[in-house]
Write a protein that holds these residues in place. Structure first.
Motif, PDB file in Angstrom:
ATOM      1  N   TRP A 145       0.838  -1.194   0.000  1.00  0.00           N
ATOM      2  CA  TRP A 145       0.000   0.000   0.000  1.00  0.00           C
ATOM      3  C   TRP A 145       0.878   1.251   0.000  1.00  0.00           C
ATOM      4  O   TRP A 145       1.950   1.263   0.601  1.00  0.00           O
ATOM      5  N   LYS A 146       0.400   2.313  -0.648  1.00  0.00           N
ATOM      6  CA  LYS A 146       1.143   3.576  -0.683  1.00  0.00           C
ATOM      7  C   LYS A 146       0.182   4.747  -0.550  1.00  0.00           C
ATOM      8  O   LYS A 146      -0.892   4.756  -1.151  1.00  0.00           O
ATOM      9  N   THR A 147       0.570   5.725   0.276  1.00  0.00           N
ATOM     10  CA  THR A 147      -0.226   6.936   0.423  1.00  0.00           C
ATOM     11  C   THR A 147       0.694   8.137   0.563  1.00  0.00           C
ATOM     12  O   THR A 147       1.808   8.024   1.092  1.00  0.00           O
ATOM     13  N   ARG A 148       0.247   9.278   0.096  1.00  0.00           N
ATOM     14  CA  ARG A 148       1.007  10.521   0.179  1.00  0.00           C
ATOM     15  C   ARG A 148       0.552  11.288   1.404  1.00  0.00           C
ATOM     16  O   ARG A 148      -0.651  11.542   1.597  1.00  0.00           O
ATOM     17  N   LEU A 149       1.492  11.649   2.267  1.00  0.00           N
ATOM     18  CA  LEU A 149       1.145  12.456   3.430  1.00  0.00           C
ATOM     19  C   LEU A 149       2.363  13.233   3.906  1.00  0.00           C
ATOM     20  O   LEU A 149       3.498  12.967   3.488  1.00  0.00           O
ATOM     21  N   THR A 150       2.105  14.195   4.775  1.00  0.00           N
ATOM     22  CA  THR A 150       3.155  15.029   5.341  1.00  0.00           C
ATOM     23  C   THR A 150       3.063  14.988   6.860  1.00  0.00           C
ATOM     24  O   THR A 150       2.004  15.272   7.423  1.00  0.00           O
ATOM     25  N   LEU A 151       4.153  14.628   7.518  1.00  0.00           N
ATOM     26  CA  LEU A 151       4.224  14.709   8.969  1.00  0.00           C
ATOM     27  C   LEU A 151       4.638  16.131   9.333  1.00  0.00           C
ATOM     28  O   LEU A 151       5.698  16.598   8.900  1.00  0.00           O
ATOM     29  N   PRO A 152       3.821  16.844  10.105  1.00  0.00           N
ATOM     30  CA  PRO A 152       4.058  18.272  10.297  1.00  0.00           C
ATOM     31  C   PRO A 152       5.286  18.618  11.125  1.00  0.00           C
ATOM     32  O   PRO A 152       5.826  19.719  10.996  1.00  0.00           O
ATOM     33  N   ALA A 153       5.736  17.708  11.999  1.00  0.00           N
ATOM     34  CA  ALA A 153       6.837  18.041  12.909  1.00  0.00           C
ATOM     35  C   ALA A 153       7.533  16.761  13.350  1.00  0.00           C
ATOM     36  O   ALA A 153       6.964  15.665  13.253  1.00  0.00           O
ATOM     37  N   PRO A 154       8.764  16.856  13.842  1.00  0.00           N
ATOM     38  CA  PRO A 154       9.423  15.672  14.383  1.00  0.00           C
ATOM     39  C   PRO A 154       8.654  15.122  15.587  1.00  0.00           C
ATOM     40  O   PRO A 154       7.895  15.836  16.244  1.00  0.00           O
ATOM     41  N   GLY A 155       8.897  13.846  15.867  1.00  0.00           N
ATOM     42  CA  GLY A 155       8.266  13.252  17.035  1.00  0.00           C
ATOM     43  C   GLY A 155       7.736  11.868  16.774  1.00  0.00           C
ATOM     44  O   GLY A 155       8.043  11.227  15.765  1.00  0.00           O
ATOM     45  N   ALA A 156       6.916  11.398  17.719  1.00  0.00           N
ATOM     46  CA  ALA A 156       6.347  10.056  17.666  1.00  0.00           C
ATOM     47  C   ALA A 156       4.929  10.112  17.108  1.00  0.00           C
ATOM     48  O   ALA A 156       4.119  10.951  17.520  1.00  0.00           O
ATOM     49  N   TYR A 157       4.630   9.208  16.178  1.00  0.00           N
ATOM     50  CA  TYR A 157       3.322   9.122  15.549  1.00  0.00           C
ATOM     51  C   TYR A 157       2.832   7.676  15.644  1.00  0.00           C
ATOM     52  O   TYR A 157       3.625   6.741  15.788  1.00  0.00           O
ATOM     53  N   ARG A 158       1.517   7.521  15.558  1.00  0.00           N
ATOM     54  CA  ARG A 158       0.905   6.202  15.525  1.00  0.00           C
ATOM     55  C   ARG A 158       0.110   6.071  14.231  1.00  0.00           C
ATOM     56  O   ARG A 158      -0.688   6.958  13.887  1.00  0.00           O
ATOM     57  N   ALA A 159       0.362   4.982  13.491  1.00  0.00           N
ATOM     58  CA  ALA A 159      -0.361   4.696  12.256  1.00  0.00           C
ATOM     59  C   ALA A 159      -1.345   3.560  12.505  1.00  0.00           C
ATOM     60  O   ALA A 159      -0.993   2.542  13.109  1.00  0.00           O
ATOM     61  N   PHE A 160      -2.579   3.733  12.037  1.00  0.00           N
ATOM     62  CA  PHE A 160      -3.630   2.724  12.188  1.00  0.00           C
ATOM     63  C   PHE A 160      -4.087   2.262  10.807  1.00  0.00           C
ATOM     64  O   PHE A 160      -4.432   3.088   9.959  1.00  0.00           O
ATOM     65  N   ALA A 161      -4.100   0.953  10.607  1.00  0.00           N
ATOM     66  CA  ALA A 161      -4.660   0.351   9.400  1.00  0.00           C
ATOM     67  C   ALA A 161      -5.987  -0.295   9.771  1.00  0.00           C
ATOM     68  O   ALA A 161      -6.026  -1.242  10.559  1.00  0.00           O
ATOM     69  N   ASP A 162      -7.078   0.230   9.212  1.00  0.00           N
ATOM     70  CA  ASP A 162      -8.445  -0.195   9.520  1.00  0.00           C
ATOM     71  C   ASP A 162      -8.986  -0.899   8.277  1.00  0.00           C
ATOM     72  O   ASP A 162      -9.191  -0.264   7.241  1.00  0.00           O
ATOM     73  N   PHE A 163      -9.217  -2.224   8.347  1.00  0.00           N
ATOM     74  CA  PHE A 163      -9.524  -2.987   7.142  1.00  0.00           C
ATOM     75  C   PHE A 163     -10.253  -4.281   7.492  1.00  0.00           C
ATOM     76  O   PHE A 163     -10.321  -4.692   8.651  1.00  0.00           O
ATOM     77  N   VAL A 164     -10.789  -4.936   6.445  1.00  0.00           N
ATOM     78  CA  VAL A 164     -11.398  -6.259   6.578  1.00  0.00           C
ATOM     79  C   VAL A 164     -10.798  -7.150   5.497  1.00  0.00           C
ATOM     80  O   VAL A 164     -11.069  -6.948   4.308  1.00  0.00           O
ATOM     81  N   PRO A 165      -9.970  -8.133   5.845  1.00  0.00           N
ATOM     82  CA  PRO A 165      -9.464  -9.058   4.830  1.00  0.00           C
ATOM     83  C   PRO A 165     -10.594  -9.918   4.286  1.00  0.00           C
ATOM     84  O   PRO A 165     -11.557 -10.216   4.996  1.00  0.00           O
ATOM     85  N   GLU A 166     -10.511 -10.292   3.021  1.00  0.00           N
ATOM     86  CA  GLU A 166     -11.568 -11.096   2.409  1.00  0.00           C
ATOM     87  C   GLU A 166     -11.801 -12.365   3.217  1.00  0.00           C
ATOM     88  O   GLU A 166     -10.878 -13.119   3.513  1.00  0.00           O
ATOM     89  N   GLY A 167     -13.061 -12.573   3.609  1.00  0.00           N
ATOM     90  CA  GLY A 167     -13.423 -13.745   4.379  1.00  0.00           C
ATOM     91  C   GLY A 167     -13.014 -13.697   5.832  1.00  0.00           C
ATOM     92  O   GLY A 167     -13.213 -14.662   6.565  1.00  0.00           O
ATOM     93  N   GLY A 168     -12.444 -12.576   6.280  1.00  0.00           N
ATOM     94  CA  GLY A 168     -11.928 -12.520   7.635  1.00  0.00           C
ATOM     95  C   GLY A 168     -12.588 -11.452   8.480  1.00  0.00           C
ATOM     96  O   GLY A 168     -13.590 -10.846   8.106  1.00  0.00           O
TER      97      GLY A 168
END
Length: 314
Positions: A145-168
């Motif tokens: 997967w690829k997405t374009r984004l900008t992190l506004p400042a240095p530091g710690a971030y949390r990324a969340f992937a919200d999805f439903v795998p086929e059949g799961g």
């Protein structure tokens, strides 16, 4: 299909990702879906958080592996699925963030169900909860997967992937991003019932009570006048994400069915504990998506706030 009809179809698939022994992971109206005359399919969806119980074509997992008391987004791996971030983050300029989800067979997952118009909802927030981005990446044939984004400042971030795998099952996996530089953490924004986004003002009514379905109504106005022509965004008039301050436990809800395109958007959400939560409302008007944010304390049933919220979030 008109906007109202489309909304009705999506409301039947309302989803909450928050897990927990308190029955968290359910979105209902004022009562239990199993006792409000819902169809069996809808009632089962409300009871299980939309989980189907299959494994999306990967090796089967045991029933014990698919049961967890952990709220969504706190784990990088769950039920055999793992989120792997592939990009070294930079700050202050756009970057292409890439990631994969691997399944129980250790291969990249390439089959996903469409939920709310997208196969993947990807959210990046700063650990101090002052920055929020909700994006929708594109997947290559190899499962990257690829997405374009900008992190506004240095530091710690949390990324969340919200999805439903086929059949799961529906899943929310989370992983940390560390952006190098001089990090100056900000205090949690003050508790507030009003958010301003450019010419727009959003007012919040309702309280979060742990272990109980809580009604939240958000009212949108522009230059002091009610907005009555909100546009559907991903099949709904609004999307609400809540994150618990401290560990960033994740809750994603959608509004109840409504024939009116504003100014009110009503949600029902259930949180697992007292404490402060950051709420992020995405809404679309004049062909632009805007985000209003709030800090809200979850209080006890008697209306008393825990001591941690007496200082308005600091």
């Amino acid at each position: 299909m008109n906007a109202a009809g489309k909304l009705g179809a999506y409301v039947l698939g309302l989803a909450v990702v928050f897990g927990g022994a308190l029955g968290v992971g359910r979105v209902t109206g004022p009562g239990d879906a199993l006792t409000q005359g819902k169809s069996p399919a809808v009632a089962e969806h409300a009871e299980t958080g939309g989980h189907d119980g299959a494994d999306g074509g990967h090796e089967a997992t045991t029933s014990s592996a698919t049961t967890t008391d952990t709220p969504g987004g706190l784990q990088v791996s769950q039920n055999g699925y793992t989120l792997s971030l592939l990009t070294t983050p930079v700050t202050g300029r756009p970057m292409d963030l890439t990631f994969r989800v691997t399944g129980p067979d250790q291969r990249p997952v390439t089959g996903y169900k469409v939920e709310h118009d997208k196969k993947m909802h990807f959210i990046v927030v700063s650990r101090d909860l002052t920055s929020f981005q909700h994006v929708h990446p594109e997947m290559a044939t190899d499962g990257t997967w690829k997405t374009r984004l900008t992190l506004p400042a240095p530091g710690a971030y949390r990324a969340f992937a919200d999805f439903v795998p086929e059949g799961g099952e529906k899943l929310t996996l989370g992983a940390d991003l560390q952006a190098a530089g001089d990090y100056q953490p900000q205090p949690l924004p003050h508790v507030s019932r009003t958010a301003t986004v450019g010419d727009y003002t959003v007012n919040l009514a309702g309280n979060l009570v742990p272990g109980r379905s809580s009604k939240l109504t958000l009212t949108v106005s522009k230059n002091g006048k009610p907005v009555t022509d909100l546009q559907p965004y991903l099949g709904a008039y609004g999307h609400l994400v809540a994150l618990r301050a401290g560990d960033l436990a994740y809750l994603h809800v959608h509004p109840e069915e409504s024939e009116q395109a504003g100014p009110e958007i009503t949600f029902y959400a259930e949180v697992p504990s007292v404490g402060n939560y950051r709420l992020f409302l995405d809404f679309q008007h004049d062909d632009q998506v805007r985000t209003a944010s709030f800090t809200v304390p979850a209080t006890l049933a008697d209306g008393h706030a825990p001591s941690a919220t007496h200082d308005h979030g600091h």
